[in-house]
Motif scaffolding. Structure first.
Motif, PDB file in Angstrom:
ATOM      1  N   LYS A  38       0.815  -1.205   0.000  1.00 43.90           N
ATOM      2  CA  LYS A  38       0.000   0.000   0.000  1.00 43.90           C
ATOM      3  C   LYS A  38       0.856   1.265   0.000  1.00 43.90           C
ATOM      4  O   LYS A  38       0.472   2.276  -0.568  1.00 43.90           O
ATOM      5  CB  LYS A  38      -0.919   0.020   1.229  1.00 43.90           C
ATOM      6  CG  LYS A  38      -1.896  -1.149   1.307  1.00 43.90           C
ATOM      7  CD  LYS A  38      -2.885  -1.129   0.147  1.00 43.90           C
ATOM      8  CE  LYS A  38      -3.869  -2.274   0.253  1.00 43.90           C
ATOM      9  NZ  LYS A  38      -4.783  -2.336  -0.926  1.00 43.90           N
ATOM     10  N   GLU A  39       2.006   1.222   0.677  1.00 51.05           N
ATOM     11  CA  GLU A  39       2.871   2.395   0.760  1.00 51.05           C
ATOM     12  C   GLU A  39       4.305   1.995   0.436  1.00 51.05           C
ATOM     13  O   GLU A  39       4.803   0.978   0.919  1.00 51.05           O
ATOM     14  CB  GLU A  39       2.817   3.011   2.162  1.00 51.05           C
ATOM     15  CG  GLU A  39       1.461   3.593   2.524  1.00 51.05           C
ATOM     16  CD  GLU A  39       1.487   4.313   3.862  1.00 51.05           C
ATOM     17  OE1 GLU A  39       2.557   4.862   4.221  1.00 51.05           O
ATOM     18  OE2 GLU A  39       0.472   4.313   4.560  1.00 51.05           O
ATOM     19  N   GLU A  56      -1.050   2.816  -2.896  1.00 48.90           N
ATOM     20  CA  GLU A  56      -1.813   4.020  -2.603  1.00 48.90           C
ATOM     21  C   GLU A  56      -0.935   5.225  -2.287  1.00 48.90           C
ATOM     22  O   GLU A  56      -1.377   6.359  -2.436  1.00 48.90           O
ATOM     23  CB  GLU A  56      -2.765   3.761  -1.423  1.00 48.90           C
ATOM     24  CG  GLU A  56      -3.821   2.710  -1.719  1.00 48.90           C
ATOM     25  CD  GLU A  56      -4.735   2.461  -0.544  1.00 48.90           C
ATOM     26  OE1 GLU A  56      -4.500   3.063   0.535  1.00 48.90           O
ATOM     27  OE2 GLU A  56      -5.676   1.661  -0.679  1.00 48.90           O
ATOM     28  N   GLU A  57       0.303   4.985  -1.837  1.00 49.65           N
ATOM     29  CA  GLU A  57       1.206   6.098  -1.523  1.00 49.65           C
ATOM     30  C   GLU A  57       2.601   5.792  -2.012  1.00 49.65           C
ATOM     31  O   GLU A  57       3.154   4.728  -1.722  1.00 49.65           O
ATOM     32  CB  GLU A  57       1.228   6.376  -0.014  1.00 49.65           C
ATOM     33  CG  GLU A  57       2.158   7.524   0.353  1.00 49.65           C
ATOM     34  CD  GLU A  57       2.065   7.926   1.804  1.00 49.65           C
ATOM     35  OE1 GLU A  57       3.050   8.492   2.330  1.00 49.65           O
ATOM     36  OE2 GLU A  57       1.015   7.687   2.433  1.00 49.65           O
ATOM     37  N   ALA A 106      -5.287   3.653  -8.580  1.00 48.39           N
ATOM     38  CA  ALA A 106      -5.145   3.337  -7.155  1.00 48.39           C
ATOM     39  C   ALA A 106      -4.362   4.377  -6.369  1.00 48.39           C
ATOM     40  O   ALA A 106      -4.687   4.649  -5.209  1.00 48.39           O
ATOM     41  CB  ALA A 106      -4.479   1.966  -6.984  1.00 48.39           C
ATOM     42  N   LEU A 107      -3.335   4.990  -6.957  1.00 47.32           N
ATOM     43  CA  LEU A 107      -2.426   5.860  -6.208  1.00 47.32           C
ATOM     44  C   LEU A 107      -3.146   7.103  -5.716  1.00 47.32           C
ATOM     45  O   LEU A 107      -3.755   7.841  -6.495  1.00 47.32           O
ATOM     46  CB  LEU A 107      -1.237   6.254  -7.075  1.00 47.32           C
ATOM     47  CG  LEU A 107      -0.051   6.862  -6.308  1.00 47.32           C
ATOM     48  CD1 LEU A 107       0.628   5.810  -5.448  1.00 47.32           C
ATOM     49  CD2 LEU A 107       0.958   7.494  -7.272  1.00 47.32           C
ATOM     50  N   LYS A 108      -3.055   7.363  -4.405  1.00 47.34           N
ATOM     51  CA  LYS A 108      -3.712   8.518  -3.796  1.00 47.34           C
ATOM     52  C   LYS A 108      -2.734   9.614  -3.381  1.00 47.34           C
ATOM     53  O   LYS A 108      -3.104  10.783  -3.332  1.00 47.34           O
ATOM     54  CB  LYS A 108      -4.509   8.070  -2.561  1.00 47.34           C
ATOM     55  CG  LYS A 108      -5.654   7.118  -2.879  1.00 47.34           C
ATOM     56  CD  LYS A 108      -6.390   6.724  -1.609  1.00 47.34           C
ATOM     57  CE  LYS A 108      -7.542   5.773  -1.924  1.00 47.34           C
ATOM     58  NZ  LYS A 108      -8.265   5.361  -0.695  1.00 47.34           N
TER      59      LYS A 108
END
Length: 487
Positions: free
Chosen positions: A69-70, A97-98, A123-125
């Motif tokens: 996720k990161e 995501e990050e 997906a990437l926030k």
């Protein structure tokens, strides 16, 4: 992770708070097979890489990974080629995501490759690219990606060289974007012209909540253009203009804007030169504004006279929770003026100075925090009381009462979710889409009235309803008793 020496050189870029999570820092040779196998342990990964070649290996391992996720790969001398491989990975990856690429050397070419990846990514926030030698061409690449990307929420470009031209291109991206919520452009050689371009973007943008322009040379003219844009923008919640050369005239434009703006909650004006004249403009604004919660006027050449004016404004302000006067020459006299101004204030909770606050000031701030907490608890008690006491009433009547509270801005939909548990919401059908009328009024999403006291507004219609019901029931009972006696 950066070495201790690198952290010392970049003290303003310390590891994020999320590093207290169970991050994994395996070697690259160990990490890649685990990434390809979707090792469930590897959700937050920090790696030290040796340039573009190792970056390419990592990107290949992440291409079809669905667990991480990161990813934090800072201080790794990643250049354009490494950025190209990461951009290709972003096209296929649906989990990350990050991505933190701070303090590398991707430049405009690398920014272009990353932007291409963002066009297809879903997906990437969060994307962090601080100090990466990105100029206006790279900013233009990200602007193009922002027009089509709807998932990226944060873009960090602090410490680059996008300049006025790059700010103009990013403004074009903001005008068509529907996802970005935070944009950080500190230390980017942006002047008043660039601030004007960004102001144009704000007027057409309805999603951005945070804009940071600290340590740029926007001056009074740039602040005027931003203030004009914020008269029409009702979504931006935080504006940081630290060390931007703003003087009394710029403060006037910003204060005038705050008289009518309904969304800005935090304004940071540290290390400017607004002086007592600028403080006077904010003092005139404070009694009128009901939205601003945090105001930082530290290091602004404000003297005792400015504090005198601001303390008068604080007497009737009901929204400001945090105020900073650090590094202003206010002395003991200014402290006394603040104490006088806060006697009738019930909103301010935090006051920042470069000295220990007198005991009386601390007591006032503590009282305000206690009063606000009690108000929230009282609001919840009112709703619990209504839920219990109205148990015998039809559900439609209870729904109507709550809709009226939302319609009158005495209660926000966010508070509804906090004050009612899932069972209560299902019982009263408060969140069902079939509900019409005031519950879905557009103002409920604006945040207006989210902290307002709703006891008086909601309790009153409930009481009237109970009185009417009681009188009707008593009348029916008397009529029935009388008819029985006659019979």
């Amino acid at each position: 992770r950066p070495t201790p020496q690198e952290v010392d050189r970049k003290k303003h870029y310390l590891p994020p708070l999320s590093m207290i999570m169970p991050w994994e820092s395996p070697s690259l040779g160990e990490a890649v097979p685990r990434l390809r196998a979707n090792d469930p342990v590897l959700t937050h990964v920090s790696l030290g890489l040796d340039g573009d070649e190792e970056t390419a290996q990592l990107a290949d391992g992440l291409r079809h990974n669905t667990v991480v996720k990161e990813l934090w790969i800072t201080f790794n001398e990643i250049r354009a080629e490494g950025a190209r491989r990461i951009g290709e990975m972003l096209r296929d990856n649906t989990a990350l995501e990050e991505l933190d690429l701070d303090n590398n050397e991707i430049g405009d070419e690398g920014a272009g490759w990353l932007a291409q990846g963002l066009r297809a990514n879903t997906a990437l926030k969060v994307l962090k690219l601080r100090e990466n030698e990105i100029q206006h061409k790279g900013a233009g690449s990200f602007a193009g990606a922002l027009r089509v990307n709807t998932v990226l929420e944060e873009l960090h470009l602090t410490g680059n060289e996008v300049g006025d031209e790059g700010a103009g291109r990013l403004s074009e991206g903001l005008q068509g974007n529907t996802g970005l919520q935070e944009l950080y452009l500190s230390y980017n050689s942006i002047g008043s012209e660039g601030a004007g371009w960004l102001a144009d973007g704000l007027q057409c943008n309805a999603v951005l909540k945070v804009l940071c322009l600290s340590d740029n040379d926007i001056r009074d003219e740039g602040s005027r253009q931003l203030a004009d844009a914020l008269r029409y923008n009702n979504t931006l919640e935080k504006l940081s203009l630290t060390s931007t050369g703003i003087g009394p005239e710029g403060a006037k434009w910003l204060a005038d804007m705050l008289r009518t703006n309904t969304s800005l909650k935090e304004l940071d004006l540290r290390r400017n030169k607004i002086g007592d004249k600028g403080a006077a403009h904010f003092a005139d604004m404070l009694p009128v504004n009901t939205v601003l919660e945090r105001l930082n006027l530290g290091d602004n050449e404000i003297s005792v006279e400015g504090v005198r004016l601001l303390s008068n404004g604080l007497r009737s302000n009901t929204a400001l929770e945090s105020l900073s006067f650090a590094r202003n020459n206010i002395g003991d006299e200014g402290m006394g003026l603040l104490l006088d101004g806060l006697q009738g204030n019930t909103a301010l909770e935090c006051l920042y100075l470069e000295r220990v606050l007198p005991q009386k000031l601390q007591q006032i701030l503590e009282r305000n925090r206690r009063v606000k907490k009690e108000a929230v608890n009282h609001r919840k008690l009112v709703f619990v009381w209504c839920a219990q006491t109205c148990g015998g009433l039809p559900v439609e009547i209870i729904e109507t009462l709550v809709r009226q509270a939302v319609w009158r801005r005495q209660l926000s939909s966010a508070e509804l979710r906090c004050l009612f548990n899932a069972e209560e919401r299902e019982r009263f059908s408060l969140m069902q889409s079939r509900s019409a009328g005031p519950l879905h009024h557009p103002l409920e999403n604006s945040g207006i009235g989210a902290g307002a006291e709703c006891a008086g507004g909601l309790l009153k219609p409930c009481s009237i309803t109970f009185i009417v019901a009681f009188v009707l029931a008593l009348g029916l009972a008397l009529i029935f008793a009388r008819s029985e006696t006659i019979w």
